[in-house]
Structure formats: C-alpha cells, structure tokens
Scaffold this active site. Structure first.
Site, short mmCIF file in Angstrom:
data_model
loop_
_atom_site.label_atom_id
_atom_site.label_comp_id
_atom_site.label_asym_id
_atom_site.label_seq_id
_atom_site.Cartn_x
_atom_site.Cartn_y
_atom_site.Cartn_z
N TYR A 137 -3.46 5.09 -9.86
CA TYR A 137 -2.42 5.73 -10.71
C TYR A 137 -2.90 6.62 -12.08
O TYR A 137 -2.57 7.69 -12.04
CB TYR A 137 -1.27 4.68 -11.02
CG TYR A 137 -0.05 5.11 -11.63
CD1 TYR A 137 0.90 6.02 -11.12
CD2 TYR A 137 0.18 5.11 -13.08
CE1 TYR A 137 2.19 6.53 -11.55
CE2 TYR A 137 1.34 5.45 -13.71
CZ TYR A 137 2.05 6.23 -13.02
OH TYR A 137 3.50 6.90 -13.52
N ALA A 138 -3.53 5.87 -12.95
CA ALA A 138 -4.02 6.40 -14.08
C ALA A 138 -4.71 7.65 -13.88
O ALA A 138 -4.72 8.73 -14.47
CB ALA A 138 -4.72 5.34 -14.96
N ALA A 139 -5.73 7.55 -12.87
CA ALA A 139 -6.68 8.68 -12.31
C ALA A 139 -5.78 9.98 -12.07
O ALA A 139 -6.05 11.05 -12.16
CB ALA A 139 -7.75 8.27 -11.68
N SER A 140 -4.77 9.57 -11.29
CA SER A 140 -4.09 10.59 -10.49
C SER A 140 -3.06 11.27 -11.51
O SER A 140 -3.06 12.57 -11.46
CB SER A 140 -3.15 10.11 -9.44
OG SER A 140 -2.15 9.28 -9.84
N LYS A 141 -2.77 10.58 -12.48
CA LYS A 141 -1.82 11.36 -13.62
C LYS A 141 -2.68 11.86 -14.53
O LYS A 141 -2.33 12.99 -15.00
CB LYS A 141 -0.94 10.23 -14.07
CG LYS A 141 0.23 9.76 -13.34
CD LYS A 141 1.27 10.67 -13.14
CE LYS A 141 2.36 9.99 -12.34
NZ LYS A 141 3.56 11.23 -11.99
N THR A 186 15.23 3.07 -15.15
CA THR A 186 15.80 3.52 -13.87
C THR A 186 16.36 2.06 -13.31
O THR A 186 15.90 0.89 -13.77
CB THR A 186 14.86 3.94 -13.05
OG1 THR A 186 13.63 3.24 -12.76
CG2 THR A 186 14.35 5.34 -13.51
N SER A 241 2.49 10.22 -17.16
CA SER A 241 2.63 8.98 -17.50
C SER A 241 1.79 8.59 -18.65
O SER A 241 0.76 9.05 -19.17
CB SER A 241 2.48 8.04 -16.55
OG SER A 241 2.74 6.58 -16.80
N1 NAP Z 1 10.03 5.08 -13.39
C1 NAP Z 1 8.94 5.03 -14.45
O1 NAP Z 1 9.16 3.93 -15.40
C2 NAP Z 1 8.20 6.26 -14.76
C3 NAP Z 1 7.33 6.12 -15.89
C4 NAP Z 1 6.36 7.14 -16.07
C5 NAP Z 1 6.25 8.25 -15.24
N2 NAP Z 1 6.90 8.17 -14.07
C6 NAP Z 1 6.87 9.37 -13.33
O2 NAP Z 1 8.27 10.07 -13.09
C7 NAP Z 1 8.43 10.51 -11.67
C8 NAP Z 1 9.90 10.07 -11.16
O3 NAP Z 1 9.81 8.71 -11.22
P1 NAP Z 1 11.26 7.78 -10.79
O4 NAP Z 1 11.21 6.58 -11.33
O5 NAP Z 1 12.23 8.69 -10.62
O6 NAP Z 1 10.59 7.55 -9.20
P2 NAP Z 1 11.29 7.41 -7.95
O7 NAP Z 1 12.86 7.07 -7.96
O8 NAP Z 1 10.50 6.75 -6.70
O9 NAP Z 1 11.56 8.83 -7.23
C9 NAP Z 1 10.60 9.55 -6.85
C10 NAP Z 1 11.02 10.78 -6.04
O10 NAP Z 1 9.84 11.60 -5.46
C11 NAP Z 1 10.06 11.66 -4.13
N3 NAP Z 1 9.04 11.63 -3.37
C12 NAP Z 1 8.06 10.67 -3.13
N4 NAP Z 1 7.14 10.94 -2.42
C13 NAP Z 1 7.47 12.17 -1.79
C14 NAP Z 1 7.03 13.03 -0.66
N5 NAP Z 1 5.66 12.71 -0.24
N6 NAP Z 1 7.52 14.01 -0.53
C15 NAP Z 1 8.71 14.39 -1.08
N7 NAP Z 1 9.37 13.85 -2.15
C16 NAP Z 1 8.46 12.76 -2.33
C17 NAP Z 1 11.19 10.63 -3.84
O11 NAP Z 1 11.92 10.67 -2.49
P3 NAP Z 1 12.37 9.72 -1.87
O12 NAP Z 1 13.76 9.26 -1.94
O13 NAP Z 1 12.41 9.97 -0.28
O14 NAP Z 1 11.18 8.53 -1.87
C18 NAP Z 1 12.04 10.58 -5.12
O15 NAP Z 1 13.06 11.75 -4.89
C19 NAP Z 1 7.03 10.03 -11.05
O16 NAP Z 1 6.23 11.22 -11.04
C20 NAP Z 1 6.62 8.80 -11.72
O17 NAP Z 1 5.34 8.63 -11.80
C21 NAP Z 1 7.95 7.19 -13.89
#
Ligand code: NAP
Length: 239
Positions: free
Chosen positions: A157-161, A192, A144
C-alpha cells in the site's frame, strides 16, 4: 463560460470519500461523471442526487479503473456527455495489508500497484487531453499519510501510494505550460462508515471527515489554486 468549465471526472465517486466529493462538486455547480463498477453502489449514489441525474449534471458509466481501455472509454464518454473534462479527482483506491514483505505474494503487490498507482496513470493519461483544452485543468489524486509514515505489513500500500507522488510531481512539470495543475492530498484515517466498523474503539473525532477531504479537493479545483502544482498536501484532522 466554456462548456467544459465546471466538469469533473470523479473515480471512486461511489465510495465512502467519493460520495462526499461528488456531493460537494455538484453543490458547487459542477457537472460530474462517475465511472463505477458496482451497479448497486451507483444506484445508491444516483438516488441521493435525483435532481442532478434528471438535469444531466450527474452521469455514471461502468468502468474498471485498473484497465486502461476501460478508463479510456469512460473518459471519452464523460467528455462527450458533460461537454469536456476540466477536473480529474482520482479517488478510487484501496488498502490491503497485514502481510510482511518476507511473506508477500506477487498478487498482493500487484493488486495494490494496479489499484492505487496504475489506475492513476490511466485516469491522468485519458483526462489530460480534455484538461489541456480547458486551459485550467486540474488533476487531483488521493494518496495517504501511509505513503510517508510507514507501518509494518503495509509495504505494498505504502509503495503504491508513494508512487503517486512521482506521478504528480512529473505531471506538474509536464503540464506547467498548459495551465493544468497536478496535486495529491495525503489523508490520515478518514471518518467513513467502513473505518468505524473496522476500528470501533478509535476516537472518531480525531479523524478527518469526508466533507473536509471534499473541501480541500474543491479548493484545489478552483481558480484560487491555479498557482499550486506538484503539491503533496497532508490532511490529518487531529490524528
Ligand atoms: N478511508 C481512509 O481512511 C483513507 C485514508 C487515506 C487514503 N484513503 C484513500 O482514499 C480513497 C477513497 O477511500 P474510501 O475510504 O472512500 O474507499 P472505498 O469506500 O473503498 O471507496 C473506493 C472507491 O473506489 C472504487 N473502486 C475500487 N476499485 C475499483 C476498480 N477496479 N474500478 C473502479 N472503481 C473501483 C470503489 O468502487 P466499489 O464500490 O465498486 O468497490 C469505490 O467507489 C482511496 O484511494 C484510499 O486509498 C482512504
């Protein structure tokens, strides 16, 4: 072409970004396995790709990415049903913030580390043997912008990423003789549905689109990117 050539294990494939990545990889001719935890989210994904489900190009298996044995089982099942795993796209992850370090509880920190960092270790660990076998494996992680540009209240969050960056750089070193690359992408806010709902007044046009994230991952998975490893690639759109 070896059976494992076009195979991908896509964690978080049911999420806002993951759905676009699954669609892109299927369109590119991959066979895709998605570890999921919510049956209804999986059904929604599968019903958007009924043909791929029928042909066996799209498979799903229940898994919790924070649990090593669960990830190990899912990766083994994916490899056996797809015929191998060449590409890992580790997209599962999430954000929880709004708490300053001074007031943080252990569960806040552990929750982020488990979901964003430990999950990546387990996914990598259990895909690596399959990726090595293909001679052109790809380990792709979603970090991220928040891992390199900081905001108050988002330390866990920052540290984990940011931890992912150490993992990726190390994997690139460990696997360079095996033809397996490891890279991370650093998206800014992604367009999204969930983000539109939580930030209704933002300029959505400035955000990077899930399809653009998918295109970058598809490139990193391709032959054209075989010389790219250990990279941390910003993808910020116009933000
Ligand atoms: N959205 C942003 O603006 C943004 C920006 C920078 C980085 N990111 C990164 O991009 C990635 C995707 O983001 P997103 O917006 O698509 O998020 P999201 O819609 O919340 O999707 C996250 C996905 O991970 C799955 N998940 C979460 N915890 C899990 C677990 N313990 N075991 C198995 N699956 C699990 C969720 O499943 P469920 O449907 O069951 O919850 C979902 O399929 C993430 O790593 C996020 O940190 C996102």
């Amino acid at each position: 072409m070896s059976p494992a050539e076009n195979t991908a294990f896509i964690t978080g494939g049911t999420g806002g970004v993951g759905r676009a990545v699954v669609a892109r990889f299927l369109a590119d001719g991959y066979r895709v396995a998605v570890p999921y935890r919510s049956e209804s989210e999986w059904k929604a994904l599968a019903s958007a790709h009924e043909d791929a489900g029928r042909s066996g190009a799209l498979r799903g298996m229940v898994a919790d990415v924070t649990d090593e044995s669960s990830v190990a089982r899912a990766a083994a099942e994916a490899a056996s049903t797809l015929g191998g795993i060449r590409v890992l796209a580790h997209i599962a992850g999430g954000y929880k913030g709004g708490v300053d370090v001074e007031r943080m509880e252990a569960r806040d920190v552990r929750g982020m580390i488990d979901l964003n960092l430990l999950s990546a270790f387990w996914a990598a660990k259990h895909v690596i043997p399959h990726a090595k076998r293909t001679g052109s494996g790809r380990l792709l992680f979603v970090s991220s912008r928040g891992a390199v540009e900081f905001s108050a209240g988002a330390a866990a969050y920052a540290a984990s990423k940011a931890g992912l960056h150490g993992l990726v750089g190390t994997l690139a070193r460990e696997l360079r003789k095996d033809g397996v690359t490891a890279n991370a992408i650093l998206p800014s806010v992604i367009d999204t549905e969930a983000n539109r709902v939580s930030m209704p007044k933002a300029r959505f046009d400035d955000w990077v689109r899930p399809e653009q994230v998918a295109a970058l991952l598809a490139f990193l998975a391709s032959d054209a990117a075989s010389a790219v490893s250990g990279a941390l690639i910003p993808i910020y759109g116009r933000a």
